[in-house]
Design a protein around this motif. Structure first.
Motif, short mmCIF file in Angstrom:
data_model
loop_
_atom_site.label_atom_id
_atom_site.label_comp_id
_atom_site.label_asym_id
_atom_site.label_seq_id
_atom_site.Cartn_x
_atom_site.Cartn_y
_atom_site.Cartn_z
N ASN A 292 0.80 -1.23 0.00
CA ASN A 292 0.00 0.00 0.00
C ASN A 292 0.83 1.28 0.00
O ASN A 292 0.27 2.38 0.03
CB ASN A 292 -0.94 0.02 1.21
CG ASN A 292 -1.99 -1.08 1.15
OD1 ASN A 292 -2.52 -1.37 0.08
ND2 ASN A 292 -2.27 -1.71 2.28
N ARG B 52 -0.60 -3.79 -9.01
CA ARG B 52 -0.15 -2.42 -8.79
C ARG B 52 1.12 -2.10 -9.58
O ARG B 52 1.82 -1.14 -9.27
CB ARG B 52 0.02 -2.16 -7.30
CG ARG B 52 -1.35 -2.22 -6.62
CD ARG B 52 -1.36 -2.03 -5.14
NE ARG B 52 -2.76 -2.00 -4.69
CZ ARG B 52 -3.16 -1.93 -3.45
NH1 ARG B 52 -2.26 -1.88 -2.47
NH2 ARG B 52 -4.45 -1.90 -3.15
N GLY C 70 1.70 9.94 -5.73
CA GLY C 70 0.48 9.13 -5.69
C GLY C 70 0.60 7.79 -6.37
O GLY C 70 -0.38 7.06 -6.51
N ASN C 71 1.81 7.42 -6.81
CA ASN C 71 2.01 6.12 -7.45
C ASN C 71 2.39 5.07 -6.40
O ASN C 71 3.02 5.39 -5.38
CB ASN C 71 3.14 6.22 -8.48
CG ASN C 71 2.86 7.25 -9.55
OD1 ASN C 71 1.74 7.35 -10.05
ND2 ASN C 71 3.87 8.03 -9.90
N TYR C 72 2.01 3.84 -6.68
CA TYR C 72 2.42 2.77 -5.77
C TYR C 72 3.94 2.59 -5.84
O TYR C 72 4.53 2.62 -6.93
CB TYR C 72 1.72 1.46 -6.13
CG TYR C 72 0.27 1.43 -5.68
CD1 TYR C 72 -0.06 1.33 -4.33
CD2 TYR C 72 -0.77 1.54 -6.60
CE1 TYR C 72 -1.38 1.32 -3.91
CE2 TYR C 72 -2.10 1.53 -6.19
CZ TYR C 72 -2.39 1.42 -4.84
OH TYR C 72 -3.71 1.43 -4.43
N LYS D 55 2.75 4.44 -1.13
CA LYS D 55 2.66 5.33 -2.30
C LYS D 55 3.67 6.46 -2.21
O LYS D 55 3.98 6.95 -1.12
CB LYS D 55 1.25 5.92 -2.41
CG LYS D 55 0.19 4.95 -2.88
CD LYS D 55 -1.14 5.66 -3.10
CE LYS D 55 -2.21 4.72 -3.67
NZ LYS D 55 -3.48 5.44 -3.93
#
Length: 374
Positions: free
Chosen positions: A284, A328, A290-292, A286
């Motif tokens: 989870n 992801r 905002g990217n994994y 990031k």
């Protein structure tokens, strides 16, 4: 019904005792930390606050034991600039408290002189406040630098809502801890709620595991893990997510630990690492954009296909590690069962199983050394 009420009363009594003990422990920590911070930053009032006014220190000076009154000891810091760090790096190692008396142990590092002091304290609760009434210390040469690495463990004792017991992999803790400790790093432990964490896969036939299991200072750290609120991310150069069945619960969704990890990674130019089911803790994460974190990176962990998918424990999993990584944008790689495997993508280091934990620690050290040379 009578037995049920008795059992509930017993739980309440045990919880009450635990909370009281924890409160006393925290109060003692405040006193010892006043000493540590006061002596590290030349804060005379803070040092005085930690000690009973007539306390004495039994110190080795020029190979002789000298009794030093606290007033004289405080004067040793008078010529230093208040608030300026003087090179002393300290931390509490253990506390043992009974009623209104306690003993404690702290480590004081002097990296410039390659020295490590172990301070022993006797404390007493006087008029409602814990005070150091006596201190002694011993010194030895050390390679410890004061650089810290944060280990993440879970408080989950069972798989989800079941009664199937689980824990944090002891071997994955010990193997990585030993390598990093020997390399001069200081290791702290954090868990979602702090305090005691369950342990699993303990093998007392393995000498290294046995030695750590009976190491009181090491086990104290696992009994009193930090809560996320007690962690200062600025202190750490790397974070390591421990595996074991517990790692699937409590850690992956903990936003406070996520923030700590990403601050270490993005602001400290540090490392995020994991092993086995510990990789659940990174799914989870990031970036600031905002990217994994796993997107576009090679990632390792315990493969979904190696789980016993018909077993009751597996039905409790909140998600699948490999599938989630791949969903992801991560490239999940793994090797045959019971073989070590480590993936390194920049400052993300992940391992497959307990056999990989030593190798993950080696890669952490190697990568930190490369970063330092940049």
């Amino acid at each position: 019904m009578i037995y049920k009420e008795f059992f509930l009363s017993l739980i309440v009594l045990c919880l009450s005792f635990s909370i009281t003990a924890q409160t006393e422990n925290e109060q003692i920590k405040v006193t010892i930390n006043n000493y540590i911070e006061g002596t590290s930053y030349n804060q005379l009032d803070q040092i005085a606050e930690a000690f009973y006014p007539e306390a004495e220190l039994f110190l080795d000076i020029n190979d002789e034991m000298v009794v030093v009154p606290i007033s004289e000891y405080i004067s040793w810091f008078e010529n230093n600039k208040p608030g300026e760090f003087n090179g002393r790096v300290g931390r509490i190692i253990s506390i043992d408290q009974f009623q209104n008396v306690a003993t404690a142990k702290a480590e004081i590092l002097m990296p410039k002189s390659k020295s490590r002091f172990i301070d022993f304290f006797i404390l007493k609760k006087i008029e409602g406040k814990w005070k150091i009434i006596s201190k002694t210390a011993s010194k030895k040469e050390s390679n410890k630098t004061g650089d810290r690495i944060l280990f993440v463990a879970s408080n989950a004792t069972f798989y989800g809502n079941s009664d199937i017991a689980t824990g944090n992999s002891f071997s994955e803790i010990v193997n990585a801890y030993h390598v990093l400790d020997q390399a001069g790093y200081t290791i702290d432990f954090v868990s979602p709620i702090g305090g005691t964490v369950p342990l699993a896969y303990i093998n007392t036939s393995e000498e290294q595991e046995k030695s750590y299991l009976y190491d009181k200072d090491f086990m104290y750290a696992l009994e009193y893990t930090l809560s996320p609120e007690q962690v200062d991310p600025n202190l750490y150069r790397a974070i390591y997510y421990v595996g074991g069945g517990s790692a699937m619960f409590g850690v992956p969704e903990n936003e406070a630990i996520q923030k700590i990890a990403m601050k270490i990674y993005e602001e400290n130019n540090g490392i995020i690492s994991s092993v086995c089911h510990g990789t659940a803790g990174i799914v989870n994460l990031k970036t600031k954009e905002g990217n994994y974190l796993v997107e576009g990176k090679a990632v390792n962990g315990y493969p979904d296909s190696y789980e016993n998918q018909d077993a009751d424990y597996f039905q409790q999993f909140p998600f699948l590690i490999q599938k989630t990584i791949e969903d992801r944008g991560g490239n999940f790689k793994f090797s045959e069962r019971r073989t070590p495997h480590v993936e390194v993508t920049g400052r993300l280091i992940t391992g497959q199983n307990h056999l990989s934990s030593t190798l993950v620690a080696d890669k952490i050290i190697e990568t930190l050394e490369q970063i330092q040379k940049q």
